[in-house]
Design an enzyme around this catalytic site. Structure first.
Site, PDB file in Angstrom:
ATOM      1  N   ASP A 295      11.593  31.576  36.602  1.00  0.00           N
ATOM      2  CA  ASP A 295      10.861  32.505  35.855  1.00  0.00           C
ATOM      3  C   ASP A 295      11.805  33.454  35.116  1.00  0.00           C
ATOM      4  OD1 ASP A 295       9.470  34.762  35.385  1.00  0.00           O
ATOM      5  OD2 ASP A 295       8.481  34.896  37.323  1.00  0.00           O
TER       6      ASP A 295
ATOM      7  N   GLU B 194      10.387  29.426  43.472  1.00  0.00           N
ATOM      8  CA  GLU B 194      10.326  29.952  42.207  1.00  0.00           C
ATOM      9  C   GLU B 194      11.526  31.379  42.271  1.00  0.00           C
ATOM     10  OE1 GLU B 194       6.787  31.721  41.009  1.00  0.00           O
ATOM     11  OE2 GLU B 194       7.395  32.926  39.346  1.00  0.00           O
TER      12      GLU B 194
ATOM     13  N   GLY C 189       1.966  35.023  35.597  1.00  0.00           N
ATOM     14  CA  GLY C 189       1.210  36.340  35.486  1.00  0.00           C
ATOM     15  C   GLY C 189       1.804  37.550  35.598  1.00  0.00           C
TER      16      GLY C 189
ATOM     17  N   SER D 129      -1.300  34.982  43.733  1.00  0.00           N
ATOM     18  CA  SER D 129      -0.211  35.267  44.182  1.00  0.00           C
ATOM     19  C   SER D 129      -0.199  36.505  45.076  1.00  0.00           C
ATOM     20  CB  SER D 129       0.896  35.723  42.728  1.00  0.00           C
ATOM     21  OG  SER D 129       1.936  36.488  43.285  1.00  0.00           O
TER      22      SER D 129
ATOM     23  N   LYS E 182       4.986  35.772  48.231  1.00  0.00           N
ATOM     24  CA  LYS E 182       6.267  36.609  47.737  1.00  0.00           C
ATOM     25  C   LYS E 182       7.133  36.656  48.949  1.00  0.00           C
ATOM     26  CE  LYS E 182       5.376  37.880  43.514  1.00  0.00           C
ATOM     27  NZ  LYS E 182       6.454  37.395  42.162  1.00  0.00           N
TER      28      LYS E 182
ATOM     29  N   LYS F 299       6.018  32.385  31.120  1.00  0.00           N
ATOM     30  CA  LYS F 299       5.368  33.753  30.806  1.00  0.00           C
ATOM     31  C   LYS F 299       5.590  34.072  29.526  1.00  0.00           C
ATOM     32  CE  LYS F 299       5.740  36.041  35.566  1.00  0.00           C
ATOM     33  NZ  LYS F 299       6.431  37.122  36.288  1.00  0.00           N
TER      34      LYS F 299
HETATM   35  O1  OSB Z   1       7.328  37.149  39.405  1.00  0.00           O
HETATM   36  O2  OSB Z   1       5.888  36.156  38.755  1.00  0.00           O
HETATM   37  C1  OSB Z   1       6.292  37.107  39.071  1.00  0.00           C
HETATM   38  C2  OSB Z   1       3.666  40.097  38.840  1.00  0.00           C
HETATM   39  C3  OSB Z   1       4.638  41.073  38.317  1.00  0.00           C
HETATM   40  C4  OSB Z   1       5.834  40.788  38.151  1.00  0.00           C
HETATM   41  C5  OSB Z   1       6.302  39.460  38.633  1.00  0.00           C
HETATM   42  C6  OSB Z   1       5.575  38.659  39.052  1.00  0.00           C
HETATM   43  C7  OSB Z   1       4.409  38.812  39.259  1.00  0.00           C
HETATM   44  C8  OSB Z   1       3.490  37.941  40.137  1.00  0.00           C
HETATM   45  C9  OSB Z   1       1.812  38.438  40.042  1.00  0.00           C
HETATM   46  O3  OSB Z   1       3.801  37.064  40.825  1.00  0.00           O
HETATM   47  C10 OSB Z   1       1.164  37.000  39.280  1.00  0.00           C
HETATM   48  C11 OSB Z   1      -0.140  37.314  38.752  1.00  0.00           C
HETATM   49  O4  OSB Z   1      -0.443  38.196  37.853  1.00  0.00           O
HETATM   50  O5  OSB Z   1      -1.102  37.311  39.572  1.00  0.00           O
HETATM   51 MG    MG Z   2       7.937  34.880  39.264  1.00  0.00          MG
END
Ligand code: OSB
Ligand code: MG
Length: 372
Positions: free
Chosen positions: A238, A213, A290, A135, A163, A262
């Site tokens: 999510d 997402e 994650g 990510s 992102k 998650k």
């Molecule tokens: O939205 O998936 C998300 C990390 C912190 C909070 C929200 C998100 C994320 C990530 C990181 O996208 C995923 C990772 O742990 O590599």
């Molecule tokens: Mg997410």
């Protein structure tokens, strides 16, 4: 199993690089680490709440309060038969899934260690490797973003999530797609858009993304369904999915076609498995999300991702994507086929590095069961 004591720690760990999303920038990752003791065994759990309520309302502060004042006292000294029995022990405590999930993880670890069985087996998965991706946070500009993706590609990641936020979307994603025509690419908006901005996603529909997402608000399934109707690319939820019931309702109205599972967000691995089972029955793909976990939460997520319905690569990157020093050993490394190997030792299958744990601890407390 009678839980005799609990040790709760609040940790702060420096990220190798800042992580920027539509809700803010993180330089450090905070979390809580919980250790439960029962029958001479220790079970470890991670609470993935962060310092700031950007992703969800829980923070390290609220989780500390709920765990130490309500949830742990409800568990300590009581007979918590299994992780699945936690729901009953915590009946009467509303919400706070991230806090809840930390206790549940420690109970799974205890059960696995007591039985000499890895979590993947307890969850119904199989040993081996799971597909993973990385990510990538919002970068300073497009050339920096291209360089970041190039570096991750060189590391061996074959699936990348970008992102995005309003104003930092179509141009960025288009440039990455042009530079990496074969990359498995997806985007995550962390609910930064409204349906009035649907045109952004219609443009991105041309980039051959694996999924989009959480474009819209977390409490807005209806507009997600309206958006999905305008797109070829599957929407993935999510933040909106807090239970198997939410998952069923979202799928019933076609608000999404993929689900990011998650475990913390849904209150633990038992509920995560229930969502997996529901989606598998319906032929809906899921993947493991994650929260920048330490090696503790990462070990448990790998076990979850070993279930057969996890057919898309997870946000479970190698330890060195996040931290120079981790609190668990061994560190997780990326295999040449963009996979990570599921731990096969009892429970989580990792050992805690006490020195590292102490080094990152901001505060700690110990709670004991009332004398029986
Ligand atoms: O939205 O998936 C998300 C990390 C912190 C909070 C929200 C998100 C994320 C990530 C990181 O996208 C995923 C990772 O742990 O590599
Ligand atoms: Mg997410």
């Amino acid at each position: 199993m009678r839980i005799q004591s609990a040790e709760l720690r609040h940790l702060r760990m420096r990220l190798k690089s800042p992580f920027e999303t539509s809700f803010g920038v993180e330089l450090d990752r905070e979390c809580l680490i919980l250790c439960l003791e029962a029958q001479g065994l220790r079970g470890w759990g991670e609470c993935v709440a962060d310092r700031n309520p950007g992703y969800c309302y829980e923070t390290t502060g609220t989780a500390w309060h709920i765990l130490s004042d309500f949830m742990l006292p409800a568990v300590l000294g009581g007979e918590t038969e299994s992780p699945r029995g936690l729901r009953d022990a915590l009946r009467g405590i509303r919400g706070h899934p991230l806090a809840r999930a930390a206790i549940e993880m420690a109970l799974w670890d205890l059960q696995g260690r007591a039985q000499g069985v890895p979590l993947s087996r307890l969850f119904g998965g199989r040993p081996g490797r799971v597909d993973v991706g990385v990510s990538v946070g919002i970068q300073k500009d497009v050339p920096t973003l291209i360089r970041a993706v190039k570096d991750y590609w060189a590391d061996g990641y074959r699936r990348v999530k970008l992102k995005i936020k309003p104003g930092r979307d179509v141009a960025e994603v288009g440039a990455v797609r042009e530079a990496f025509p074969d990359l498995r690419l997806q985007v995550d908006a962390n609910s930064a858009y409204t349906l009035e901005q649907a045109h952004v996603f219609r443009e991105m529909d041309l980039f051959g993304l694996l999924l989009i997402e959480q474009p819209l608000a977390e409490d807005d399934l209806i507009d997600h369904a309206r958006l999905q109707a305008q797109l070829q690319t599957p929407l993935c939820l999510d933040e909106s999915i807090l239970s198997a019931r939410h998952a069923r309702q979202a799928l019933e109205i076609d608000a999404c076609r993929v689900i990011n599972i998650k475990p913390a967000r849904v209150g633990g691995y038992a509920e995560a498995i229930a969502i997996h089972d529901l989606c598998r029955e319906r032929g809906v793909a899921v993947w493991c999300g994650g929260m920048l976990e330490t090696g503790v939460g990462r070990a448990a997520n790998l076990a979850l991702a070993s279930l057969p319905g996890f057919t898309l690569p997870g946000d479970i990157s190698a330890s060195d994507r996040y931290y120079a020093t981790d609190i668990a050993r061994p560190r997780f490394i990326l295999n040449a086929d963009s996979t990570i190997t599921v731990p096969d030792g009892p429970g989580l299958g990792v050992e805690i590095d006490r020195e590292a744990l102490d080094q990152f601890t901001l505060r700690q407390t110990r709670l004991a069961a009332p004398l029986a």
